[in-house]
Design an enzyme around this catalytic site. Sequence first.
Site, PDB file in Angstrom:
ATOM      1  N   THR A  76       0.853  -1.175   0.000  1.00  0.00           N
ATOM      2  CA  THR A  76       0.000   0.000   0.000  1.00  0.00           C
ATOM      3  C   THR A  76       0.892   1.228   0.000  1.00  0.00           C
ATOM      4  OG1 THR A  76      -0.086   0.033   2.411  1.00  0.00           O
ATOM      5  CG2 THR A  76      -1.827  -1.166   1.259  1.00  0.00           C
ATOM      6  N   ALA A  83      -2.991   1.816 -10.419  1.00  0.00           N
ATOM      7  CA  ALA A  83      -2.156   1.257 -11.484  1.00  0.00           C
ATOM      8  C   ALA A  83      -2.950   0.283 -12.342  1.00  0.00           C
ATOM      9  CB  ALA A  83      -0.933   0.559 -10.884  1.00  0.00           C
ATOM     10  N   ASP A 126      -2.018  10.087  -7.898  1.00  0.00           N
ATOM     11  CA  ASP A 126      -1.579   8.786  -8.395  1.00  0.00           C
ATOM     12  C   ASP A 126      -1.847   8.643  -9.885  1.00  0.00           C
ATOM     13  OD1 ASP A 126      -1.306   8.574  -5.701  1.00  0.00           O
ATOM     14  OD2 ASP A 126      -2.553   6.790  -5.462  1.00  0.00           O
TER      15      ASP A 126
END
Length: 315
Positions: A76, A83, A126
């Site tokens: 994590t 992803a 992210d």
Amino acid sequence: MKENGSSSGDINIIEHKAYARIGLIGNPSDVYYGRTISVNIENFNASVRLEPSSDLFILPHHTHDLVQFSSLNHLTGLSGSSAIACAAFSCLLDFYNVRDKIAVEIRPQLILNAEEELGIVAGLQDRVAQVYGGLVYMDFDKEHMHKHGHGKYTQLNSSLLPPLHLIYAENPSDSGKVHSSVRQRWLDGDEFIISSMEQVANLALEGKTAILEKDYAKLADLMNKNFDLRRQMFGDAALGALNIEMVEVARSVGAASKFTGSGGAVVAYCPDGPSQVELLEDACKKSGFSIVPVKVVPSLLNESDIRALSSTVTP
């Protein structure tokens, strides 16, 4: 992407990888209209394979599925869930041949929208890092976000980075629970949280200058401040003892360190060079943590992507 024809030559297989992300400076302010600097790394990745079919099949892998999704599954704080989504999105862009028709800047938001439908709570950092690749400075200015539907994203030259190391635990805590109370306090107008998050965002602005000027002593200081501010806001109970220990192990040998995301992994920088790296490796081994040199992924944007891109790359 790789394409392989079937025996009859009429089926194309599309496969894409998306790589782990390290939040270098500024996280978690991306969720709060802040700024961040992130770097995509080769050390871990998720891979998605797409095969055209007249029917829709979701085929579990005979070994991995249900318990593991590539090398990112057990970690994590390194953007494993995004992803998978990013790699799948890249496959679909090529399958429908729309890579040059969907602006690069809005792709992270489209990916996040899909994840939110699954109940995943996260920010854009992210997805931006995994769409762009390399080293990316992100400004999530509220007015710009509302007007354009995306932040201001600038790729930086990743060769300007000093050597970095990734520290992680094999059994990390759940990063999905770390944002919860702070997010609500921010929404409620808590002055301490709002001012602290603004300080975190400003660290990214300073970090951009430090990287461009190769002021690595300044970068180390900013990394440490980033974690200290996070700790003040979230508290030790929310961050988790194991996650805090990873940071403290790095700091015990004089290395700068902070969470890569919300916990489970730590990025460290040894300003004193190789001898300090050896000390860090020994300290991690004694504490039961894994440590690897960070391998930076170059820009992931191809010619079609660049045609759909309005942001610039800083030399």
